[in-house]
Motif scaffolding. Sequence first.
Motif, PDB file in Angstrom:
ATOM      1  N   MET A   1      46.302  47.254 112.021  1.00 53.32           N
ATOM      2  CA  MET A   1      45.825  47.386 111.059  1.00 53.32           C
ATOM      3  C   MET A   1      46.495  46.859 110.095  1.00 53.32           C
ATOM      4  O   MET A   1      48.285  47.426 110.433  1.00 53.32           O
ATOM      5  N   LYS A   2      46.074  45.890 108.626  1.00 50.24           N
ATOM      6  CA  LYS A   2      46.823  45.880 108.389  1.00 50.24           C
ATOM      7  C   LYS A   2      47.422  46.990 106.592  1.00 50.24           C
ATOM      8  O   LYS A   2      46.127  47.180 106.916  1.00 50.24           O
ATOM      9  N   ASN A   3      48.312  47.032 105.841  1.00 49.06           N
ATOM     10  CA  ASN A   3      48.383  47.260 105.089  1.00 49.06           C
ATOM     11  C   ASN A   3      47.203  46.836 103.867  1.00 49.06           C
ATOM     12  O   ASN A   3      48.041  45.461 103.364  1.00 49.06           O
ATOM     13  N   ALA A   4      46.670  47.162 103.228  1.00 48.81           N
ATOM     14  CA  ALA A   4      45.583  46.668 102.224  1.00 48.81           C
ATOM     15  C   ALA A   4      46.014  48.103 100.588  1.00 48.81           C
ATOM     16  O   ALA A   4      45.743  49.278 101.303  1.00 48.81           O
ATOM     17  N   TYR A   5      46.920  46.927  99.643  1.00 49.27           N
ATOM     18  CA  TYR A   5      46.572  48.101  98.500  1.00 49.27           C
ATOM     19  C   TYR A   5      46.006  47.515  97.566  1.00 49.27           C
ATOM     20  O   TYR A   5      45.924  46.022  97.122  1.00 49.27           O
ATOM     21  N   ASN A   6      45.148  48.251  96.780  1.00 49.59           N
ATOM     22  CA  ASN A   6      44.810  48.019  95.059  1.00 49.59           C
ATOM     23  C   ASN A   6      45.754  48.269  93.863  1.00 49.59           C
ATOM     24  O   ASN A   6      47.403  48.419  94.911  1.00 49.59           O
ATOM     25  N   HIS A   7      45.156  48.052  93.071  1.00 48.27           N
ATOM     26  CA  HIS A   7      46.696  48.340  92.355  1.00 48.27           C
ATOM     27  C   HIS A   7      46.937  49.572  91.631  1.00 48.27           C
ATOM     28  O   HIS A   7      48.181  49.784  92.251  1.00 48.27           O
ATOM     29  N   GLU A   8      46.235  50.375  92.311  1.00 46.23           N
ATOM     30  CA  GLU A   8      47.275  51.908  92.111  1.00 46.23           C
ATOM     31  C   GLU A   8      47.789  52.158  93.082  1.00 46.23           C
ATOM     32  O   GLU A   8      48.704  52.438  93.524  1.00 46.23           O
ATOM     33  N   ILE A  95      54.402  43.440  97.717  1.00 53.29           N
ATOM     34  CA  ILE A  95      53.585  43.999  98.722  1.00 53.29           C
ATOM     35  C   ILE A  95      52.770  43.328  99.044  1.00 53.29           C
ATOM     36  O   ILE A  95      51.719  42.792  97.774  1.00 53.29           O
ATOM     37  N   PRO A  96      51.556  43.429 100.005  1.00 52.76           N
ATOM     38  CA  PRO A  96      50.033  43.243 100.272  1.00 52.76           C
ATOM     39  C   PRO A  96      49.296  43.496  99.096  1.00 52.76           C
ATOM     40  O   PRO A  96      48.948  44.712  98.684  1.00 52.76           O
ATOM     41  N   GLY A  97      48.337  42.378  99.021  1.00 51.78           N
ATOM     42  CA  GLY A  97      46.863  42.936  98.321  1.00 51.78           C
ATOM     43  C   GLY A  97      45.626  43.376  98.901  1.00 51.78           C
ATOM     44  O   GLY A  97      46.031  43.823 100.069  1.00 51.78           O
ATOM     45  N   ARG A  98      44.632  44.071  98.783  1.00 53.31           N
ATOM     46  CA  ARG A  98      43.151  44.622  98.496  1.00 53.31           C
ATOM     47  C   ARG A  98      42.750  44.226 100.210  1.00 53.31           C
ATOM     48  O   ARG A  98      42.505  44.428 101.763  1.00 53.31           O
ATOM     49  N   SER A  99      43.297  42.069 100.074  1.00 52.68           N
ATOM     50  CA  SER A  99      43.104  41.570 101.757  1.00 52.68           C
ATOM     51  C   SER A  99      44.040  41.990 103.021  1.00 52.68           C
ATOM     52  O   SER A  99      43.808  41.630 103.455  1.00 52.68           O
TER      53      SER A  99
END
Length: 126
Positions: A1-8, A95-99
Amino acid sequence: MKNAYNHEGAKRLIPLIEAIHRELRERAEALRDLNVRLHQLRNGRERLARRVRAMAELNVRADIANQRRELRLAEKELKRLGCLLDEANPFRVLIPGRSGELTDGYAWRAGEEQLMNLVNDGPEAA
């Protein structure tokens, strides 16, 4: 599973990324100092008995191996978060984004509190 982060989510990572990045810098600096010390020992810049010099060299080599191991562990911790040290700019962490990809992710620069959006390379609006 990939790590995905929104701005917060990415913003909440900053203290941890900052600590890991500081450790990477400190260990890289320690490695440089140890390599200088090893070079000095090998070139006989100090008047030491051969046996003492050999023991000192072994100790420095052990310290170098330890610093390299700890450096790899810190890099692994960044990777576990899905983040990467930017090869072109070692003061920047990607840092990875939402995708879960870096293409729509963020960048943090050492000493800064805000994130940069990698899509347009500008500050990200919250």
